[in-house]
Design a protein around this motif. Sequence first.
Motif, mmCIF file in Angstrom:
data_model
loop_
_atom_site.group_PDB
_atom_site.id
_atom_site.type_symbol
_atom_site.label_atom_id
_atom_site.label_comp_id
_atom_site.label_asym_id
_atom_site.label_seq_id
_atom_site.Cartn_x
_atom_site.Cartn_y
_atom_site.Cartn_z
ATOM 1 N N MET A 496 0.802 -1.220 0.000
ATOM 2 C CA MET A 496 0.000 0.000 0.000
ATOM 3 C C MET A 496 0.835 1.270 0.000
ATOM 4 O O MET A 496 0.457 2.282 -0.602
ATOM 5 C CB MET A 496 -0.954 -0.005 1.196
ATOM 6 C CG MET A 496 -2.117 -0.982 1.054
ATOM 7 S SD MET A 496 -3.101 -0.772 -0.454
ATOM 8 C CE MET A 496 -3.776 0.883 -0.226
ATOM 9 N N GLY A 497 1.971 1.264 0.674
ATOM 10 C CA GLY A 497 2.808 2.456 0.669
ATOM 11 C C GLY A 497 3.246 2.820 -0.735
ATOM 12 O O GLY A 497 3.192 3.994 -1.137
ATOM 13 N N SER A 498 3.676 1.816 -1.500
ATOM 14 C CA SER A 498 4.107 2.053 -2.878
ATOM 15 C C SER A 498 2.938 2.493 -3.750
ATOM 16 O O SER A 498 3.072 3.383 -4.601
ATOM 17 C CB SER A 498 4.746 0.786 -3.449
ATOM 18 O OG SER A 498 5.881 0.416 -2.700
ATOM 19 N N PHE A 499 1.780 1.856 -3.529
ATOM 20 C CA PHE A 499 0.611 2.212 -4.336
ATOM 21 C C PHE A 499 0.179 3.647 -4.069
ATOM 22 O O PHE A 499 -0.084 4.417 -5.006
ATOM 23 C CB PHE A 499 -0.542 1.252 -4.055
ATOM 24 C CG PHE A 499 -1.831 1.697 -4.690
ATOM 25 C CD1 PHE A 499 -2.018 1.533 -6.057
ATOM 26 C CD2 PHE A 499 -2.820 2.322 -3.944
ATOM 27 C CE1 PHE A 499 -3.188 1.977 -6.665
ATOM 28 C CE2 PHE A 499 -3.987 2.766 -4.542
ATOM 29 C CZ PHE A 499 -4.176 2.597 -5.907
ATOM 30 N N ILE A 500 0.083 4.027 -2.801
ATOM 31 C CA ILE A 500 -0.369 5.376 -2.455
ATOM 32 C C ILE A 500 0.608 6.417 -2.995
ATOM 33 O O ILE A 500 0.211 7.478 -3.480
ATOM 34 C CB ILE A 500 -0.542 5.510 -0.928
ATOM 35 C CG1 ILE A 500 -1.697 4.605 -0.446
ATOM 36 C CG2 ILE A 500 -0.823 6.960 -0.526
ATOM 37 C CD1 ILE A 500 -1.813 4.490 1.059
ATOM 38 N N LYS A 501 1.911 6.124 -2.913
ATOM 39 C CA LYS A 501 2.905 7.044 -3.450
ATOM 40 C C LYS A 501 2.716 7.226 -4.948
ATOM 41 O O LYS A 501 2.786 8.352 -5.469
ATOM 42 C CB LYS A 501 4.311 6.510 -3.149
ATOM 43 C CG LYS A 501 5.448 7.362 -3.704
ATOM 44 C CD LYS A 501 5.486 8.735 -3.061
ATOM 45 C CE LYS A 501 6.644 9.569 -3.595
ATOM 46 N NZ LYS A 501 6.633 10.959 -3.050
ATOM 47 N N LEU A 502 2.480 6.132 -5.667
ATOM 48 C CA LEU A 502 2.313 6.214 -7.121
ATOM 49 C C LEU A 502 0.977 6.852 -7.491
ATOM 50 O O LEU A 502 0.918 7.724 -8.364
ATOM 51 C CB LEU A 502 2.409 4.809 -7.738
ATOM 52 C CG LEU A 502 2.192 4.703 -9.253
ATOM 53 C CD1 LEU A 502 3.232 5.536 -10.009
ATOM 54 C CD2 LEU A 502 2.277 3.241 -9.701
ATOM 55 N N TYR A 503 -0.089 6.437 -6.813
ATOM 56 C CA TYR A 503 -1.429 6.956 -7.127
ATOM 57 C C TYR A 503 -1.587 8.400 -6.656
ATOM 58 O O TYR A 503 -2.332 9.177 -7.245
ATOM 59 C CB TYR A 503 -2.483 6.051 -6.493
ATOM 60 C CG TYR A 503 -3.903 6.381 -6.893
ATOM 61 C CD1 TYR A 503 -4.282 6.420 -8.232
ATOM 62 C CD2 TYR A 503 -4.867 6.657 -5.919
ATOM 63 C CE1 TYR A 503 -5.585 6.716 -8.597
ATOM 64 C CE2 TYR A 503 -6.178 6.959 -6.272
ATOM 65 C CZ TYR A 503 -6.526 6.989 -7.622
ATOM 66 O OH TYR A 503 -7.823 7.290 -7.974
ATOM 67 N N GLY A 504 -0.880 8.732 -5.607
ATOM 68 C CA GLY A 504 -0.957 10.081 -5.052
ATOM 69 C C GLY A 504 -1.707 10.096 -3.738
ATOM 70 O O GLY A 504 -2.763 9.460 -3.607
ATOM 71 N N ILE A 505 -1.176 10.831 -2.745
ATOM 72 C CA ILE A 505 -1.829 10.895 -1.434
ATOM 73 C C ILE A 505 -3.207 11.535 -1.556
ATOM 74 O O ILE A 505 -4.196 11.036 -0.994
ATOM 75 C CB ILE A 505 -0.936 11.688 -0.443
ATOM 76 C CG1 ILE A 505 0.333 10.891 -0.128
ATOM 77 C CG2 ILE A 505 -1.705 11.997 0.845
ATOM 78 C CD1 ILE A 505 1.330 11.619 0.750
ATOM 79 N N SER A 506 -3.310 12.619 -2.301
ATOM 80 C CA SER A 506 -4.613 13.299 -2.452
ATOM 81 C C SER A 506 -5.634 12.396 -3.127
ATOM 82 O O SER A 506 -6.805 12.351 -2.734
ATOM 83 C CB SER A 506 -4.433 14.588 -3.265
ATOM 84 O OG SER A 506 -3.577 15.481 -2.600
#
Length: 516
Positions: A496-506
């Motif tokens: 999830m950390g990698s996904f959120i970073k790629l997808y964007g926190i916002s």
Amino acid sequence: MNWPFQEAEKILHTFPDKKEIIFETGYGPSGLPHIGTFGEVFRTTIVVNALKKIAPEIKTKIIAVSDDMDGLRKIPDNVPNQEMLKEHLNKPLTMIPDPFGTDESYGHHMNALFCKFLDLFEFEYEFKSATECYKSGIYDEKLLLLLKNYDKVMEVMLPSFREERQQTYSPFLPICPETSQVLQVPITAINVEKGTIAYKDSHGNTVEVPVTKGRCKLQWKPDWGMRWSAFKVNYEAHGKDLTPSALLSSKICEILEEKPPILFCYEFFLDKEGKKISKSKGNGISIKEWLTYAPMESLALYIFQSPKKAKRLYFDVIPKSTDEYLELVKSYHKQNAEAHLQMREVKPEEQNPVWHIHQGKVPYIETAGINFTLLLNLAATCNAENKEILWGFISTYAPDVTPTNNIVLDKLSGFAVKYYHDFIKPTKSYRTPTAKEENALLDLKSVLQSLSQTASAEEIQAEVFSIGKKHNYSNLRDWFQLLYETLLGQQTGPRMGSFIKLYGISNTISLIENIV
């Protein structure tokens, strides 16, 4: 030492004085080439490369033989003009019209596909057509020797049949001069001096034919042994189902005065239902289908691994194999050269097959920390219609990476979009969180809002972990399962950390707001 080098050492031990080692691989052209066909040639090729590495002074050659003189016993389900083919059952494949309408015969069409198939992967081989070998006289010497040793061959073969089959069996199959069919008839007489056999035709007349020049062919088990003898084959890989046949063929090879080859038995590929894949059924997954969704190297890796183990070969194995390949390439360049070749005992984590896949020339691949699974989840979350949408996120995540300077990542993005639309999108189903789960998701939202937009994937992952622990998820897998099912609509998902970073926190905050 991994299995290709073990096989190479076995070859050197068995044939210590040979200046050239002949490898053979066979193709039954009644059906279209499939992954099993690729697997047999690929495994043979990597053993050849291993032998070249440890014994560069020895010449090697791979002979690829098409059994195109076999009679068509059954019409494959996945070829056109079924009614036309019914009229030509039992004829040699090279004497049947091409149902695709492009080549001289059914056999010629399948042979062209086979060679095109092998050339696609740049395999080095010498193609041989069984029809040409029989008709040109290449096999004549061995056919006459088999006729001379007819009784010995029958002693080998007959115990493998039921009593009824024993009464009619002959290793020779005459080609009917009237119908062109491959006849399975009792042989009434043999004449070693003349090099002929005799049988009774459908009218009760005795017909005498030579066993040479393509007037007869052999049953496939004697044919296999005869072929080994004729070409002096030293090594062949085969499927587990052919083990009993290979033993018989080895005995026939010895009768024909040649040492049998080393045999490497591999397990089956299985389809979605756990059944053996088949050229005639066209089940499982095809080469073309795999290459629609992932690079060839991912397929090569899947085939390389555990050849003695039956493996399910369906679309859901593609993402894992692709990511394993990327990780192995990365680890390869961190290892020393000795570990690459597996010429000594090394730690399990050092076992790396990419040397074999790339024949020792392993490319450097950098994907900015983005793997195939991450791209799939990105495509699924933003419902990507094309890879350009993915690049909008990738460019924000890694501004210096572009489709031009990272062709591998660009291709993976295209593969991910296709895979998402065909396999993930039809099965997406979002679960509504419970009240307790909503509280945990709101906490996650709050933490994400407090993070800097430049927070690293590791920092984000640590915060996601902390929220799971805070809400008493004793098994953090359940916490991540919740995130996958509610935010992504899937049973499994990425780190999830990698996904959120790629997808964007916002963007991730917006996902949470849409469900709570």
